[in-house]
Each structure stands twice: as C-alpha cells, then as structure tokens.
Design a protein around this motif. Structure first.
Motif, mmCIF file in Angstrom:
data_model
loop_
_atom_site.group_PDB
_atom_site.id
_atom_site.type_symbol
_atom_site.label_atom_id
_atom_site.label_comp_id
_atom_site.label_asym_id
_atom_site.label_seq_id
_atom_site.Cartn_x
_atom_site.Cartn_y
_atom_site.Cartn_z
ATOM 1 N N GLN A 180 0.830 -1.197 0.000
ATOM 2 C CA GLN A 180 0.000 0.000 0.000
ATOM 3 C C GLN A 180 0.878 1.267 0.000
ATOM 4 O OE1 GLN A 180 -2.506 -0.191 3.413
ATOM 5 N NE2 GLN A 180 -3.971 1.290 2.651
ATOM 6 N N ASN B 214 2.393 1.728 -3.374
ATOM 7 C CA ASN B 214 1.414 2.245 -4.333
ATOM 8 C C ASN B 214 1.163 3.730 -4.137
ATOM 9 O OD1 ASN B 214 0.530 0.254 -6.238
ATOM 10 N ND2 ASN B 214 -0.294 -0.891 -4.494
ATOM 11 N N TYR B 215 0.963 4.138 -2.889
ATOM 12 C CA TYR B 215 0.717 5.572 -2.649
ATOM 13 C C TYR B 215 1.922 6.400 -3.062
ATOM 14 C CZ TYR B 215 -3.820 5.031 -0.348
ATOM 15 O OH TYR B 215 -5.145 4.772 -0.078
ATOM 16 N N SER C 13 -0.277 5.678 5.739
ATOM 17 C CA SER C 13 -0.283 4.201 5.756
ATOM 18 C C SER C 13 0.982 3.653 6.400
ATOM 19 C CB SER C 13 -0.546 3.596 4.364
ATOM 20 O OG SER C 13 0.048 4.325 3.357
ATOM 21 N N SER D 27 -7.943 1.913 1.123
ATOM 22 C CA SER D 27 -7.444 0.856 0.252
ATOM 23 C C SER D 27 -6.918 1.443 -1.045
ATOM 24 C CB SER D 27 -8.555 -0.127 -0.080
ATOM 25 O OG SER D 27 -9.171 -0.554 1.086
ATOM 26 N N THR D 28 -5.889 0.805 -1.551
ATOM 27 C CA THR D 28 -5.393 1.144 -2.876
ATOM 28 C C THR D 28 -4.788 -0.123 -3.458
ATOM 29 O OG1 THR D 28 -4.051 2.646 -4.166
ATOM 30 C CG2 THR D 28 -3.098 1.867 -2.101
ATOM 31 N N ASP D 29 -4.416 -0.086 -4.710
ATOM 32 C CA ASP D 29 -3.770 -1.240 -5.326
ATOM 33 C C ASP D 29 -3.036 -0.784 -6.573
ATOM 34 O OD1 ASP D 29 -5.727 -1.429 -7.625
ATOM 35 O OD2 ASP D 29 -7.077 -1.734 -5.935
ATOM 36 N N ASP E 9 1.711 -7.449 -4.457
ATOM 37 C CA ASP E 9 1.133 -7.914 -3.213
ATOM 38 C C ASP E 9 1.929 -9.090 -2.650
ATOM 39 O OD1 ASP E 9 -0.937 -7.926 -1.243
ATOM 40 O OD2 ASP E 9 -1.664 -9.770 -2.160
#
Lengths: 201, 257
Positions: B87, B90-91, B103, B131-133, B168
């Motif tokens: 996460q 990703n951010y 996060s 949430s993010t992905d 992931d």
C-alpha cells in the motif's frame, strides 16, 4: 438594534419557504426515510429476519412497491426484447421478477443489524428528473454499506425508484446482462420458463 | 532418476488432461467488448468454482467453525497489516505523499501498539485504512482498465488490476520473513491468506448473489466490473462534473408516458 433583529427575522422568513421547497424536491431525505422505515419493520418482525416468504411479500407489496415503478424495472431487466412481448407475457414477467426480488431480499434481510440509513458525506449527484441518490447504511459493528437508488420523476410529479445498487452493483442491470443469453436462445418464453424454474426452486 | 522424470512428466500430463476434462471447452453466445477472452475465462471460472467447492469452501467453513469471530478478525488484521508495505509503495508511486505517510504510520502503530497487528489500533485512534492497489496506480498513470480476465485460483481481475498480484506477493512482510524458510511454511502462509480472503467474501454475502443467478459467470463478471468501477470512483479516480446525476454507464430508461 431592534431593527436589525427584525431585519434578520424577516430574512429568515423569506428563506424558509424556499428551504422547505428545496427539501420537498430533494429526494435524498425521502429515500433515507423510507429505507429507515423498512429497516425498522425488519428489526421489529422476527418472521422477516428469518426470511418467511409470506411476511416478505407483505413487506415488499406494502412498503416497497408503492415507491417503485416496477414496470420500468422489468423493462430494464428484459432489455430490447420487451418490445416483442405480449401484454400477458409482460405481466407474467413482472410477477416473476417480483418473486425473484423477494428471494434476493430474503438473503439480504438476514444481514440487517443495527443499520441506520443516512446521506453519505461528500458530493451527491445533481438533482435531475432522472438521477441516482446515494444512501449509506451505517452500523456500530460493521463497515458502512453503500447503496444507490436510481429514480425518476413520473408524470404525476412523484419520484419512483427503478433500480438499486449495492456497493456499485446494480440489481436490474446485472440481471439484464444475464438474461440476454437466455433470451437469445429461447426468446421471451424461454426467459419466463427460466424464471419460473428459479422462483419455484 | 530418469524414470522419476518420466513418471512426473506423466503425472503432469495426466493432471493437465484431467483439468481439461473437468473444465471442457466453453462456448460464447453473447460476446462482450470488455471480455474478449470469454472462452478461456469461462473455463477458468468453472475450474475455480470446482476448486472452491472441493477445497476452499469446506476449509473456510471449518475455519469459521473452529475460530470464533474475534479470532478471525485478529487474523484478518494481522494479514492486512503485513500487506501494508504494498500500500505504501502504491501511494508513493501515485505521488500521494499524505496517504504514503499515513499508511506507514498505520503499519507501525498496528505492528507495535496493535500487538503485531492483531488489533487495528490505528483505526481506533481515528486513522482509518484507505485501500489502494497497483490497478489504481496504473489508472492514475493513464493506463486503461483493459479486459476482464479470470485467473486460475485468483479469480476475476482485469489486465490492469492483475498487476497488484506480483506487488502484493513481493512487498508482503510475510513473504520477506519466510523467504529462507521451507516451502511448507511459505505455502501455509499463502493458504492462510487465501482462506482469510474467502472468509471475508463469505461475510460479504457474495455466495447469495450466485444462488439467485441465471448465468453465474456473467453475474460475477458484471458484479466485479461494476464494483471495480465504483471503487475507483470512490477513490477519486473519476472527476465528476457538477451537473453529473450519477447515471453514467447505465442503460437508458424507457417509460410509457
């Protein structure tokens, strides 16, 4: 000083009618209210929570259907083939979809706990004769459930619901796409047969 | 040795043909623009359904029977926290500085004060999880959603969203900690993640959706794509116009009036 108070007071009075008008025309609070009424009814009646079909039918017909244009929902579910359907077939489809909806509801109602409907924070879609209203169900124990009602204003100037989404998944639209395969193979009669099998299962 | 290779080759051949027999060839009657691989996808869907009913669902039910709800929540919290580095990455890639820091903070708080992640203490302290992905990251970079794909074991995704899987896996604390451990330990960790996901899915009522479906494959495809679109909108990927009334993408309403 007195004059200022008077001014403020009259300004308030001037605003009031427009506020109440805006409230009447804003369907968000109407949908929050009917959602909460239905939730209260479910919590008050153990027969509904256990999925008793008779109690469910009564709830759907008394509390939900008056707010829904179910003919429009049926049309949305069937898609273009609706135009070829005879009036009898249309009525049969509508009745079968209601029975299907009651089945779907039965599963969902078991999950009702302390949920309360409210208008979600953030932006709401602009009010228009056809629009989607977002409502969220908040609970102390679970993450909020997000709903969206697709509504339109009919000729009698009443708002009517035609479709519902849960977390972005539209009920009628999802069934519509599943039915296209059934209709392409067996036509309207094929769809009626498939629905009868599902509903009577 | 050679004999062993031969027999293992035979075993692979046998299991592949068993798979093909099990799944068969899928026919496409209503092609969809977003699903050009429907024939393959349908086969994978049937395969996944079979795997689910034979292995995953019974195991998840047993898990739910043995471990009470607070325990399952603790497991979910730990596994979610172990996945937090993905996460953060990703951010960072999305250039969202504030969410990157939040996060990271959440990860550390839960790891320490949250007793190794069993308690989501950060949420209790008023720092909720966002949430993010990788799919969202790619979307922000301008990559289109692409096509619908059903992956064996992993389920529905799209050619854009599926890039979350390698990240992931790689950026998971569990993967890093177990890197030099025996295969069984790594497999057990992977299995616990899968069972936890299936448990969450069971909680969401997704099984009911299938019970009342007429074409389970189409029902899942629609639900996935509609929910995904909605999720990305909620995360602010789509910029709404002021006069938007929420009807974008919906079929027009036909009314007798």
């Amino acid at each position: 000083m007195q004059r200022r108070q008077l001014l403020v007071g009259s300004a308030c009075l001037a605003v009031l009618p427009s506020l109440s008008w805006a409230d009447e025309d804003n369907p968000s609070s109407w949908l929050v209210d009917i959602t909460n009424q239905v939730l209260d009814k479910i919590r008050a009646n153990p027969a509904l929570k256990s999925g008793d079909p008779k109690a469910l039918r009564e709830l759907v017909e008394k509390e939900i259907m008056p707010n829904v244009d179910f003919a429009a929902t049926t049309r949305l579910m069937v898609g273009p083939a609706w135009r070829q359907a005879t009036p009898e077939q249309r009525q049969t489809l509508q009745d079968l979809f209601e029975a299907l909806l009651i089945r779907v509801y039965a599963g969902a109602l078991k999950r009702v706990q302390d949920h309360v409907a409210q208008i979600p924070k953030g932006r709401q879609p602009a009010v228009a004769p056809q629009m989607v209203v977002n409502v969220e169900l908040v609970s102390k124990q679970q993450a909020p459930i997000k709903l969206g009602y697709r509504i339109y204003k009919n000729k009698a100037n009443q708002w009517k619901v035609v479709d519902l989404n849960v977390e972005g998944i539209w009920l009628a639209v999802n069934y519509n796409e599943q039915f296209q395969g059934v209709i392409s193979q067996g036509g309207i009669e094929g769809l009626i047969k498939a629905l009868q099998e599902k509903v009577n299962a | 040795m050679r004999r062993w290779i031969k027999s293992s080759k035979l075993a692979v051949l046998a299991s592949v043909s068993a798979c093909t027999l099990l799944v068969g060839c899928a026919q496409v009657t209503q092609p969809s623009a977003q699903d050009p691989y429907e024939s393959f996808n349908r086969s994978m869907f049937v395969f996944n359904q079979k795997m689910d009913s034979i292995v995953l669902k019974p195991v998840t039910k047993a898990y739910r029977f043995v471990v009470p709800k607070p325990g399952r929540e603790a497991v979910n919290n730990v596994l979610t926290n172990l996945a937090a580095p993905a996460q953060v990455i990703n951010y960072t890639l999305q250039g969202q500085l504030e969410k990157t820091l939040v996060s990271t903070l959440r990860f550390l708080l839960n790891l320490t004060f949250g007793l190794g992640g069993t308690i989501d203490i950060a949420t209790h302290l008023g720092i909720p999880n966002h949430s993010t992905d990788m799919g969202e990251t790619l979307a922000r970079w301008g990559v289109p959603e692409g096509h619908y794909v059903v992956l064996p074991f992993l389920g529905p995704t799209t050619t854009r969203a599926m890039w979350e899987y390698p990240l992931d896996f790689g950026a998971n604390v569990g993967t890093v900690l177990l890197w030099h451990e025996p295969l069984a330990a790594r497999a057990a960790f992977g299995a616990s993640r899968v069972v936890n996901l299936r448990n969450n899915l069971m909680d969401s009522g997704a099984d009911d959706l299938l019970k009342d479906a007429f074409d389970e494959y189409v029902a899942v495809r629609n639900a996935y794509l509609q929910h995904r679109q909605y999720q990305l909108e909620q995360r602010g990927i789509v910029n709404h116009k002021d006069d938007d009334n929420g009807l974008a993408g919906l079929p027009p309403l036909e009314l007798d009036q």
